[in-house]
Design a protein around this motif. Structure first.
Motif, PDB file in Angstrom:
ATOM      1  N   THR A 232       0.856  -1.187   0.000  1.00  0.00           N
ATOM      2  CA  THR A 232       0.000   0.000   0.000  1.00  0.00           C
ATOM      3  C   THR A 232       0.894   1.239   0.000  1.00  0.00           C
ATOM      4  O   THR A 232       1.872   1.302   0.759  1.00  0.00           O
ATOM      5  N   TYR A 233       0.546   2.201  -0.845  1.00  0.00           N
ATOM      6  CA  TYR A 233       1.370   3.403  -0.969  1.00  0.00           C
ATOM      7  C   TYR A 233       0.487   4.607  -1.258  1.00  0.00           C
ATOM      8  O   TYR A 233      -0.701   4.474  -1.569  1.00  0.00           O
ATOM      9  N   THR A 234       1.083   5.766  -1.111  1.00  0.00           N
ATOM     10  CA  THR A 234       0.393   7.016  -1.461  1.00  0.00           C
ATOM     11  C   THR A 234       1.234   7.790  -2.465  1.00  0.00           C
ATOM     12  O   THR A 234       2.453   7.600  -2.553  1.00  0.00           O
ATOM     13  N   VAL A 235       0.566   8.671  -3.194  1.00  0.00           N
ATOM     14  CA  VAL A 235       1.237   9.562  -4.148  1.00  0.00           C
ATOM     15  C   VAL A 235       0.931  10.990  -3.734  1.00  0.00           C
ATOM     16  O   VAL A 235      -0.249  11.379  -3.672  1.00  0.00           O
ATOM     17  N   ASP A 236       1.975  11.707  -3.387  1.00  0.00           N
ATOM     18  CA  ASP A 236       1.842  13.112  -2.992  1.00  0.00           C
ATOM     19  C   ASP A 236       0.803  13.271  -1.883  1.00  0.00           C
ATOM     20  O   ASP A 236      -0.084  14.146  -1.931  1.00  0.00           O
ATOM     21  N   SER A 237       0.907  12.346  -0.851  1.00  0.00           N
ATOM     22  CA  SER A 237       0.033  12.370   0.337  1.00  0.00           C
ATOM     23  C   SER A 237      -1.438  12.163   0.011  1.00  0.00           C
ATOM     24  O   SER A 237      -2.328  12.570   0.772  1.00  0.00           O
ATOM     25  N   GLY A 238      -1.709  11.525  -1.115  1.00  0.00           N
ATOM     26  CA  GLY A 238      -3.093  11.266  -1.496  1.00  0.00           C
ATOM     27  C   GLY A 238      -3.644  10.013  -0.839  1.00  0.00           C
ATOM     28  O   GLY A 238      -3.123   9.524   0.175  1.00  0.00           O
ATOM     29  N   SER A 239      -4.706   9.461  -1.407  1.00  0.00           N
ATOM     30  CA  SER A 239      -5.356   8.282  -0.842  1.00  0.00           C
ATOM     31  C   SER A 239      -4.499   7.041  -1.079  1.00  0.00           C
ATOM     32  O   SER A 239      -3.632   7.015  -1.957  1.00  0.00           O
ATOM     33  N   ASN A 240      -4.755   6.027  -0.255  1.00  0.00           N
ATOM     34  CA  ASN A 240      -3.994   4.789  -0.376  1.00  0.00           C
ATOM     35  C   ASN A 240      -4.260   4.082  -1.702  1.00  0.00           C
ATOM     36  O   ASN A 240      -5.400   4.025  -2.173  1.00  0.00           O
ATOM     37  N   GLN A 241      -3.197   3.542  -2.251  1.00  0.00           N
ATOM     38  CA  GLN A 241      -3.287   2.720  -3.453  1.00  0.00           C
ATOM     39  C   GLN A 241      -2.494   1.430  -3.199  1.00  0.00           C
ATOM     40  O   GLN A 241      -1.674   1.364  -2.277  1.00  0.00           O
ATOM     41  N   THR A 242      -2.745   0.401  -3.976  1.00  0.00           N
ATOM     42  CA  THR A 242      -2.050  -0.878  -3.751  1.00  0.00           C
ATOM     43  C   THR A 242      -1.465  -1.408  -5.046  1.00  0.00           C
ATOM     44  O   THR A 242      -1.944  -1.124  -6.141  1.00  0.00           O
ATOM     45  N   ILE A 243      -0.419  -2.210  -4.869  1.00  0.00           N
ATOM     46  CA  ILE A 243       0.186  -2.940  -5.977  1.00  0.00           C
ATOM     47  C   ILE A 243       0.664  -4.283  -5.425  1.00  0.00           C
ATOM     48  O   ILE A 243       1.090  -4.367  -4.263  1.00  0.00           O
ATOM     49  N   VAL A 244       0.559  -5.319  -6.235  1.00  0.00           N
ATOM     50  CA  VAL A 244       1.004  -6.650  -5.821  1.00  0.00           C
ATOM     51  C   VAL A 244       2.351  -6.944  -6.471  1.00  0.00           C
ATOM     52  O   VAL A 244       2.487  -6.868  -7.697  1.00  0.00           O
ATOM     53  N   LEU A 245       3.339  -7.261  -5.649  1.00  0.00           N
ATOM     54  CA  LEU A 245       4.658  -7.592  -6.173  1.00  0.00           C
ATOM     55  C   LEU A 245       4.601  -8.950  -6.875  1.00  0.00           C
ATOM     56  O   LEU A 245       3.822  -9.832  -6.514  1.00  0.00           O
ATOM     57  N   PRO A 256       1.944   9.383 -14.048  1.00  0.00           N
ATOM     58  CA  PRO A 256       1.422  10.179 -15.155  1.00  0.00           C
ATOM     59  C   PRO A 256       2.513  11.160 -15.634  1.00  0.00           C
ATOM     60  O   PRO A 256       3.592  11.240 -15.041  1.00  0.00           O
ATOM     61  N   VAL A 257       2.208  11.875 -16.686  1.00  0.00           N
ATOM     62  CA  VAL A 257       3.150  12.897 -17.180  1.00  0.00           C
ATOM     63  C   VAL A 257       3.313  13.950 -16.086  1.00  0.00           C
ATOM     64  O   VAL A 257       2.328  14.426 -15.514  1.00  0.00           O
ATOM     65  N   LEU A 258       4.572  14.280 -15.805  1.00  0.00           N
ATOM     66  CA  LEU A 258       4.844  15.172 -14.681  1.00  0.00           C
ATOM     67  C   LEU A 258       5.487  16.468 -15.140  1.00  0.00           C
ATOM     68  O   LEU A 258       6.266  16.492 -16.095  1.00  0.00           O
ATOM     69  N   THR A 259       5.158  17.482 -14.388  1.00  0.00           N
ATOM     70  CA  THR A 259       5.831  18.773 -14.599  1.00  0.00           C
ATOM     71  C   THR A 259       6.484  19.255 -13.309  1.00  0.00           C
ATOM     72  O   THR A 259       7.114  20.312 -13.298  1.00  0.00           O
ATOM     73  N   ALA A 260       6.278  18.483 -12.240  1.00  0.00           N
ATOM     74  CA  ALA A 260       6.892  18.822 -10.953  1.00  0.00           C
ATOM     75  C   ALA A 260       7.198  17.519 -10.220  1.00  0.00           C
ATOM     76  O   ALA A 260       6.682  16.455 -10.569  1.00  0.00           O
ATOM     77  N   ASN A 261       8.064  17.631  -9.236  1.00  0.00           N
ATOM     78  CA  ASN A 261       8.408  16.434  -8.454  1.00  0.00           C
ATOM     79  C   ASN A 261       7.157  15.764  -7.886  1.00  0.00           C
ATOM     80  O   ASN A 261       6.172  16.441  -7.540  1.00  0.00           O
ATOM     81  N   SER A 262       7.237  14.431  -7.713  1.00  0.00           N
ATOM     82  CA  SER A 262       6.115  13.671  -7.169  1.00  0.00           C
ATOM     83  C   SER A 262       6.662  12.679  -6.138  1.00  0.00           C
ATOM     84  O   SER A 262       7.606  11.934  -6.422  1.00  0.00           O
ATOM     85  N   VAL A 263       6.061  12.682  -4.950  1.00  0.00           N
ATOM     86  CA  VAL A 263       6.566  11.864  -3.838  1.00  0.00           C
ATOM     87  C   VAL A 263       5.679  10.633  -3.660  1.00  0.00           C
ATOM     88  O   VAL A 263       4.462  10.734  -3.454  1.00  0.00           O
ATOM     89  N   TYR A 264       6.314   9.443  -3.704  1.00  0.00           N
ATOM     90  CA  TYR A 264       5.629   8.157  -3.464  1.00  0.00           C
ATOM     91  C   TYR A 264       6.091   7.628  -2.095  1.00  0.00           C
ATOM     92  O   TYR A 264       7.303   7.486  -1.857  1.00  0.00           O
ATOM     93  N   CYS A 265       5.124   7.352  -1.234  1.00  0.00           N
ATOM     94  CA  CYS A 265       5.444   6.865   0.114  1.00  0.00           C
ATOM     95  C   CYS A 265       4.766   5.525   0.389  1.00  0.00           C
ATOM     96  O   CYS A 265       3.575   5.339   0.081  1.00  0.00           O
ATOM     97  N   LEU A 266       5.513   4.603   0.958  1.00  0.00           N
ATOM     98  CA  LEU A 266       4.946   3.317   1.351  1.00  0.00           C
ATOM     99  C   LEU A 266       4.171   3.465   2.657  1.00  0.00           C
ATOM    100  O   LEU A 266       4.571   4.197   3.571  1.00  0.00           O
ATOM    101  N   VAL A 267       3.045   2.726   2.763  1.00  0.00           N
ATOM    102  CA  VAL A 267       2.207   2.728   3.974  1.00  0.00           C
ATOM    103  C   VAL A 267       2.393   1.416   4.733  1.00  0.00           C
ATOM    104  O   VAL A 267       2.679   1.399   5.923  1.00  0.00           O
ATOM    105  N   ASN A 268       2.223   0.300   4.025  1.00  0.00           N
ATOM    106  CA  ASN A 268       2.457  -1.008   4.636  1.00  0.00           C
ATOM    107  C   ASN A 268       2.631  -2.055   3.549  1.00  0.00           C
ATOM    108  O   ASN A 268       2.426  -1.784   2.358  1.00  0.00           O
ATOM    109  N   VAL A 269       3.013  -3.247   3.977  1.00  0.00           N
ATOM    110  CA  VAL A 269       3.148  -4.367   3.062  1.00  0.00           C
ATOM    111  C   VAL A 269       2.537  -5.583   3.749  1.00  0.00           C
ATOM    112  O   VAL A 269       2.756  -5.821   4.934  1.00  0.00           O
TER     113      VAL A 269
END
Length: 302
Positions: A232-245, A256-269
């Motif tokens: 589970t992770y967030t993008v720029d302090s947004g809502s939780n999202q998930t990905i399966v390894l 997405p296409v970016l014009t400014a830095n974007s921060v991805y933070c892990l929540v849990n695994v």
């Protein structure tokens, strides 16, 4: 007394004799309660020095002589089931010998089954407690060890169940049964050698890295960790999202296409195990966006 003569002669007598009636001998029988795999005791009491004929489990007649106190003790062989001893006849040690036939004068050595116990354990995650379940003879006392330590005891309930909660664990823990003792009279004990292990699953892990891109393009965030885990992770302090390894423990996110830095933070695994194990994470990675180069042009009038 008068003679058979002429004349008849008479003499007065005063002698007496008693017909002695000897009482019939008696015998009674009792037996104890034992545990399976041990010998029992049968006690016959009755007329001192009498000879008693008896049977075991309706078998052949056997004989024993009561002692001067009128008692005899018979030790049975090792038993695995109840055994019935019946007194058939008792014969006195008198002259004449008197005998009495007995009916339904029986006693049963009651054989109690040995108590039983089996053990099982669950699987838990590092940092959690485990559960050990013991099932067996109702109300029995079970002796066990933890990781080959000192003996401990627990009493099974009326349904024959007991549950032990382990301390918080970071490694497997083995619980072994030593013996089980019944709540009977007499108490019966059986040695038990079965063991069960609380399996401790490691917590899943995940780390992430992000690349550097040019403004107006998309970036890539790569998460590596425990195979098949859900991150589970967030993008720029947004809502939780998930990905399966995947099976190699890798997951890739395309931004997405970016014009400014974007921060991805892990929540849990969360691991793909039973039970699922969760670890809270706080790692972050930034997709760095470099601005596009610019150029300006100016003209000079000569």
């Amino acid at each position: 007394v008068i003679s058979n003569t002429t004349p008849a002669c008479t003499q007065t007598l005063t002698e007496c004799a008693t017909v002695t009636i000897l009482p019939l001998p008696t015998a009674s029988i009792s037996a104890n309660t034992i545990c399976e795999g041990t010998a029992g005791t049968v006690t016959i009491t009755g007329t001192p020095n009498a000879t008693v004929n008896y049977t075991v489990d309706s078998g052949l007649i056997q004989t024993i002589i009561l002692n001067g106190s009128g008692t005899a003790v018979i030790t049975s062989p090792v038993l695995t089931s109840d055994s019935v001893y019946c007194v058939e006849e008792v014969i006195s040690a008198t002259t004449p010998a008197c005998s009495a036939t007995l009916t339904n004068v029986c006693a049963s050595i009651t054989v109690l089954p040995l108590p039983t116990a089996v053990i099982s354990a669950n699987t838990t995650c590092v940092g959690s407690t485990g559960t050990v379940t013991i099932t067996g003879t109702a109300n029995a006392t079970v002796t066990y060890t933890v990781d080959a330590g000192i003996n401990q005891t627990i009493v099974l309930d009326a349904s024959g169940n007991a549950s032990i909660t382990s301390p918080v664990l970071t490694a497997n823990s083995e619980y072994c049964l030593v013996d089980v003792t019944s709540n009977t009279t007499p108490a019966c004990t059986q040695t038990v050698t079965s063991c069960a292990t609380i399996a401790v699953l490691p917590l899943p892990t995940a780390t992430l890295v992000a690349n550097t891109v040019c403004s107006g393009t998309s970036g890539t965030v790569t998460i590596t960790g425990t195979a098949n885990a859900t991150v589970t992770y967030t993008v720029d302090s947004g809502s939780n999202q998930t990905i399966v390894l995947d099976a190699s423990g890798t997951g890739t996110i395309t931004t997405p296409v970016l014009t400014a830095n974007s921060v991805y933070c892990l929540v849990n695994v969360i691991s793909n195990t039973t039970p699922a194990c969760t670890q809270v994470l706080t790692d972050c990675a930034t997709v760095t966006v470099n601005p596009l180069p610019s150029v300006s042009i100016s003209t000079t009038t000569p």
